[in-house]
Scaffold this motif. Structure first.
Motif, PDB file in Angstrom:
ATOM      1  N   GLU A 253       0.849  -1.182   0.000  1.00 37.00           N
ATOM      2  CA  GLU A 253       0.000   0.000   0.000  1.00 37.00           C
ATOM      3  C   GLU A 253       0.893   1.243   0.000  1.00 37.00           C
ATOM      4  O   GLU A 253       1.925   1.283   0.682  1.00 37.00           O
ATOM      5  CB  GLU A 253      -0.897   0.012   1.243  1.00 37.00           C
ATOM      6  N   PHE A 254       0.510   2.261  -0.788  1.00 34.39           N
ATOM      7  CA  PHE A 254       1.278   3.514  -0.854  1.00 34.39           C
ATOM      8  C   PHE A 254       0.497   4.616  -0.141  1.00 34.39           C
ATOM      9  O   PHE A 254      -0.713   4.759  -0.336  1.00 34.39           O
ATOM     10  CB  PHE A 254       1.528   3.937  -2.306  1.00 34.39           C
ATOM     11  N   LYS A 255       1.214   5.427   0.645  1.00 38.36           N
ATOM     12  CA  LYS A 255       0.572   6.536   1.342  1.00 38.36           C
ATOM     13  C   LYS A 255       1.467   7.772   1.289  1.00 38.36           C
ATOM     14  O   LYS A 255       2.651   7.719   1.641  1.00 38.36           O
ATOM     15  CB  LYS A 255       0.311   6.185   2.813  1.00 38.36           C
TER      16      LYS A 255
ATOM     17  N   ALA B  85      -4.945   3.292  10.662  1.00 38.62           N
ATOM     18  CA  ALA B  85      -5.185   2.086  11.461  1.00 38.62           C
ATOM     19  C   ALA B  85      -5.911   1.036  10.625  1.00 38.62           C
ATOM     20  O   ALA B  85      -5.612  -0.166  10.707  1.00 38.62           O
ATOM     21  CB  ALA B  85      -5.994   2.430  12.709  1.00 38.62           C
ATOM     22  N   ALA B  86      -6.877   1.483   9.796  1.00 33.23           N
ATOM     23  CA  ALA B  86      -7.613   0.549   8.940  1.00 33.23           C
ATOM     24  C   ALA B  86      -6.684  -0.159   7.962  1.00 33.23           C
ATOM     25  O   ALA B  86      -6.844  -1.355   7.692  1.00 33.23           O
ATOM     26  CB  ALA B  86      -8.714   1.291   8.191  1.00 33.23           C
ATOM     27  N   GLU B  87      -5.689   0.560   7.431  1.00 32.87           N
ATOM     28  CA  GLU B  87      -4.748  -0.067   6.506  1.00 32.87           C
ATOM     29  C   GLU B  87      -3.921  -1.136   7.222  1.00 32.87           C
ATOM     30  O   GLU B  87      -3.723  -2.239   6.699  1.00 32.87           O
ATOM     31  CB  GLU B  87      -3.821   0.983   5.898  1.00 32.87           C
ATOM     32  N   MET B  88      -3.436  -0.816   8.412  1.00 36.67           N
ATOM     33  CA  MET B  88      -2.642  -1.799   9.147  1.00 36.67           C
ATOM     34  C   MET B  88      -3.486  -3.005   9.556  1.00 36.67           C
ATOM     35  O   MET B  88      -3.060  -4.155   9.435  1.00 36.67           O
ATOM     36  CB  MET B  88      -2.001  -1.137  10.370  1.00 36.67           C
TER      37      MET B  88
ATOM     38  N   ALA C  18     -10.087  -6.395   5.998  1.00 30.80           N
ATOM     39  CA  ALA C  18      -9.087  -7.339   5.500  1.00 30.80           C
ATOM     40  C   ALA C  18      -8.663  -6.876   4.115  1.00 30.80           C
ATOM     41  O   ALA C  18      -9.442  -6.265   3.378  1.00 30.80           O
ATOM     42  CB  ALA C  18      -9.629  -8.760   5.449  1.00 30.80           C
ATOM     43  N   ARG C  19      -7.429  -7.159   3.781  1.00 33.31           N
ATOM     44  CA  ARG C  19      -6.895  -6.763   2.477  1.00 33.31           C
ATOM     45  C   ARG C  19      -7.406  -7.713   1.416  1.00 33.31           C
ATOM     46  O   ARG C  19      -7.334  -8.934   1.555  1.00 33.31           O
ATOM     47  CB  ARG C  19      -5.362  -6.788   2.515  1.00 33.31           C
TER      48      ARG C  19
END
Length: 401
Positions: A21-23, A41-44, A132-133
């Motif tokens: 994921e890029f941020k 937090a949602a990404e992690m 979930a990813r």
């Protein structure tokens, strides 16, 4: 996974995927303002609830390096760790490192690489959201998906205690409730049902039956839980073939009726076409234990899958939806107790079979051993448990004549 600058640059060129994921990072007077803490937090969490992954900070959506000023790198690292510990539940422990990569037209810039391992538990954000990813995006988990995640990771979400949103108190059979609790409870009925988790209140204050409440006390739980029944079939031969089908039946109703109907089905067909020699083809107590276990411990969150009971000339096969919970293995089943549906089990442990007059379940954890040992003693061949994807199959062999 991304140990060298070359590996990192290859991923940036390839773009975001199920593990990357890029941020881009933006700052305000007091620190990081974008992404906000809940989103990060949602990404992690999404990576932790899948197979883990890496977040590249200082990279835009196209994979171009915009960088993080080196004098603010420590600030960003601390922000990441704060979000991981304070905005993720249970807290996460990501690996955070800096990587100096060439940024066009810039000096003193780096990117920060945040590696999130696969979680041991089911993780949510401080806002109570589970993700979930999936591919290159995060997805909020639906209740059945969340239930399976908790069963895989072993934390306290219990599916059978969740409310059935389309249900109502009127879907419960009051005759069954009175038979279980008595006709004149000491507290008002709705309070009793809430206290025993037969029902719960939704966000609007409306009482809804729980999954276990519906399974135990509705005359037709399959109306709202479409897979909550037993599909039973008897075959004249030893293979699953419509040419050999003798009889097929759907065994529905509350779980107590399903168990009694399953036993009656086996008793009716098991000795068909065989000479009476004083011994049944199956030890009916073993079959009873097997059907009770299937109904009590199946995964009701697996939609579209019902319990299947197939009776053949040489064996009985019982298919129960769901993987084994909490890391349990086939080999450990005779020696470890496990309860997927704790509330439903508590109801069945107090309900009595119309056939035997005994309670359906006792809490000694001896059911699997009884099935294996008594089944082998009766037929001369040990019953077998096998796991096929999301389905557990038990084979009980017929007495050879």
């Amino acid at each position: 996974m991304f140990d060298t600058p070359d590996q990192i640059l290859r991923q940036l060129r390839a773009g975001e995927d199920s593990r990357a994921e890029f941020k881009e990072i933006r700052f305000g007077e007091r620190g990081v303002i974008s992404p906000n803490t809940e989103d990060f937090a949602a990404e992690m969490v999404s990576f932790a609830n899948a197979e883990g992954g890496t977040i590249f900070l200082g990279v835009d959506d196209d994979g171009d390096i915009v960088g993080v000023p080196r004098e603010k790198s420590q600030l960003v690292e601390q922000w990441v760790l704060n979000v991981a510990t304070q905005n993720c539940d249970p807290p996460l422990r990501p690996q955070v490192r800096r990587e100096a990569l060439p940024v066009p037209g810039e000096n003193g810039m780096s990117i920060i690489i945040v590696t999130v391992p696969r979680g041991l538990f089911a993780h949510c954000t401080s806002g109570g959201r589970y993700y979930a990813r999936l591919g290159s995006t995060k997805r909020r988990l639906a209740p059945p998906e969340l239930a399976r995640l908790f069963q895989e990771r072993g934390r306290g979400y219990v599916f059978d205690e969740q409310q059935v949103f389309s249900g109502a108190v009127e879907d419960l059979d009051w005759n069954r409730l009175e038979a279980f609790f008595g006709r004149s409870p000491r507290i008002p009925w709705l309070d009793l049902l809430r206290n025993t988790r037969v029902t719960t209140r939704d966000e609007s204050g409306v009482d809804r039956p729980t999954v276990a409440g519906l399974l135990a006390f509705s005359s037709d739980p399959a109306r709202l839980l479409p897979s909550a029944y037993i599909e039973a079939a008897c075959y004249g031969g030893t293979r699953l073939s419509s040419d050999d089908l003798v009889h097929a039946e759907r065994l529905a109703g509350p779980v107590s009726d399903q168990v009694d109907a399953g036993i009656a089905f086996v008793m009716h067909f098991m000795n068909a076409g065989r000479p009476a020699e004083g011994k049944d083809v199956y030890d009916i107590d073993v079959v009873d234990e097997a059907i009770v276990n299937a109904v009590a411990h199946r995964d009701y969150s697996v939609s579209g899958s019902k319990i299947r009971l197939f009776l053949y000339a040489d064996r009985l096969e019982l298919y129960s939806p769901g993987k084994l919970p909490n890391g349990l293995t086939i080999e450990e089943m005779p020696y470890r107790t496990f309860t997927r549906n704790q509330l439903l089990v508590s109801f069945l442990s107090k309900m009595r079979s119309k056939r035997t007059g005994q309670v359906f379940l006792e809490s000694r954890g001896e059911g699997v051993r009884k099935i294996l040992d008594d089944g082998e003693a009766h037929a001369g061949r040990r019953p077998e448990y096998e796991l096929f994807g999301n389905e557990l199959r038990l084979t009980i062999w017929a007495l050879r004549r």
